[in-house]
Scaffold this active site. Structure first.
Site, PDB file in Angstrom:
ATOM      1  N   ASN A 115    -105.333  99.348  73.950  1.00  0.00           N
ATOM      2  CA  ASN A 115    -105.029 100.773  74.083  1.00  0.00           C
ATOM      3  C   ASN A 115    -103.672 100.954  74.750  1.00  0.00           C
ATOM      4  O   ASN A 115    -102.854 101.759  74.310  1.00  0.00           O
ATOM      5  CB  ASN A 115    -106.133 101.441  74.904  1.00  0.00           C
ATOM      6  CG  ASN A 115    -106.147 102.937  74.783  1.00  0.00           C
ATOM      7  OD1 ASN A 115    -106.238 103.464  73.688  1.00  0.00           O
ATOM      8  ND2 ASN A 115    -106.058 103.620  75.910  1.00  0.00           N
ATOM      9  N   VAL A 124    -101.777 108.005  67.077  1.00  0.00           N
ATOM     10  CA  VAL A 124    -102.919 107.123  67.342  1.00  0.00           C
ATOM     11  C   VAL A 124    -103.308 107.481  68.780  1.00  0.00           C
ATOM     12  O   VAL A 124    -102.668 107.044  69.726  1.00  0.00           O
ATOM     13  CB  VAL A 124    -102.545 105.633  67.192  1.00  0.00           C
ATOM     14  CG1 VAL A 124    -103.719 104.747  67.582  1.00  0.00           C
ATOM     15  CG2 VAL A 124    -102.088 105.337  65.767  1.00  0.00           C
ATOM     16  N   PRO A 125    -104.320 108.329  68.939  1.00  0.00           N
ATOM     17  CA  PRO A 125    -104.552 109.034  70.207  1.00  0.00           C
ATOM     18  C   PRO A 125    -105.173 108.208  71.337  1.00  0.00           C
ATOM     19  O   PRO A 125    -106.302 108.446  71.766  1.00  0.00           O
ATOM     20  CB  PRO A 125    -105.464 110.185  69.787  1.00  0.00           C
ATOM     21  CG  PRO A 125    -106.241 109.632  68.638  1.00  0.00           C
ATOM     22  CD  PRO A 125    -105.277 108.728  67.911  1.00  0.00           C
ATOM     23  N   CYS A 126    -104.401 107.276  71.865  1.00  0.00           N
ATOM     24  CA  CYS A 126    -104.874 106.466  72.986  1.00  0.00           C
ATOM     25  C   CYS A 126    -105.105 107.319  74.231  1.00  0.00           C
ATOM     26  O   CYS A 126    -105.852 106.916  75.126  1.00  0.00           O
ATOM     27  CB  CYS A 126    -103.907 105.328  73.265  1.00  0.00           C
ATOM     28  SG  CYS A 126    -102.196 105.828  73.501  1.00  0.00           S
ATOM     29  N   HIS A 127    -104.505 108.509  74.282  1.00  0.00           N
ATOM     30  CA  HIS A 127    -104.706 109.404  75.433  1.00  0.00           C
ATOM     31  C   HIS A 127    -106.134 109.933  75.497  1.00  0.00           C
ATOM     32  O   HIS A 127    -106.558 110.426  76.534  1.00  0.00           O
ATOM     33  CB  HIS A 127    -103.707 110.573  75.385  1.00  0.00           C
ATOM     34  CG  HIS A 127    -103.843 111.446  74.182  1.00  0.00           C
ATOM     35  ND1 HIS A 127    -103.266 111.113  72.968  1.00  0.00           N
ATOM     36  CD2 HIS A 127    -104.492 112.618  73.989  1.00  0.00           C
ATOM     37  CE1 HIS A 127    -103.553 112.058  72.089  1.00  0.00           C
ATOM     38  NE2 HIS A 127    -104.301 112.985  72.685  1.00  0.00           N
TER      39      HIS A 127
END
Length: 156
Positions: A115, A124-127
């Site tokens: 991540n 790519v929503p690592c948040h």
């Protein structure tokens, strides 16, 4: 490799990619000067669609992205990044939940590392990944940006 700078409400974002797709979306937080390899060519037109979608995202008008991606990483990292894309806008998941989703329930630490190495922030929503206790945990671009993005999406 082409690159462009997208001016977001939380600072400049570096976009980079080639004909295969978008390879990098990185916050330039705290950097006074943008440094890219000499072989990279600035080309705003190449990133017109990605920039349009990012603009709509920050305006609260876009909940999922439709741009061609070509992140570079290990097969494990790519499996994590693909799982991240499945987290719906406005929702979060824990590292453990992602580990289970990719069929490796004991790999939550490895998921955290993958991540952290996500080269395509926001899209790519690592948040959207949080700690097991429900708290915001590490974000390569800083917890202030993570909190901003989650608040924008209504999940914080």
């Amino acid at each position: 490799m082409y690159y462009a700078i997208f001016e977001s409400p939380i600072g400049p974002i570096l976009l980079a990619g080639d004909e295969e797709g978008l390879k990098y979306v990185n916050f330039m937080k705290g950097k006074k000067k943008i440094e890219v390899p000499d072989s990279w060519v600035e080309n705003e037109e190449f990133f017109r669609e990605a920039s349009r979608q990012l603009e709509a995202y920050f305006a609260g008008e876009l909940k999922s992205f439709d741009v061609k991606l070509a992140p570079e990483g290990t097969e494990f990292q790519k499996s994590v990044w693909n799982a991240l894309k499945e987290i719906p806008y406005g929702e979060t998941r824990t590292y453990g939940e992602i580990a289970k989703n990719i069929g490796n329930p004991k790999a939550s630490r490895a998921v955290g590392l993958a991540n952290n190495r996500n080269p395509i922030a926001i899209i790519v929503p690592c948040h959207r990944v949080i700690g097991a206790n429900g708290k915001l945990t590490g974000y390569a671009s800083g917890l202030d940006i993570k909190e901003f993005l989650l608040k924008l999406e209504g999940s914080c």
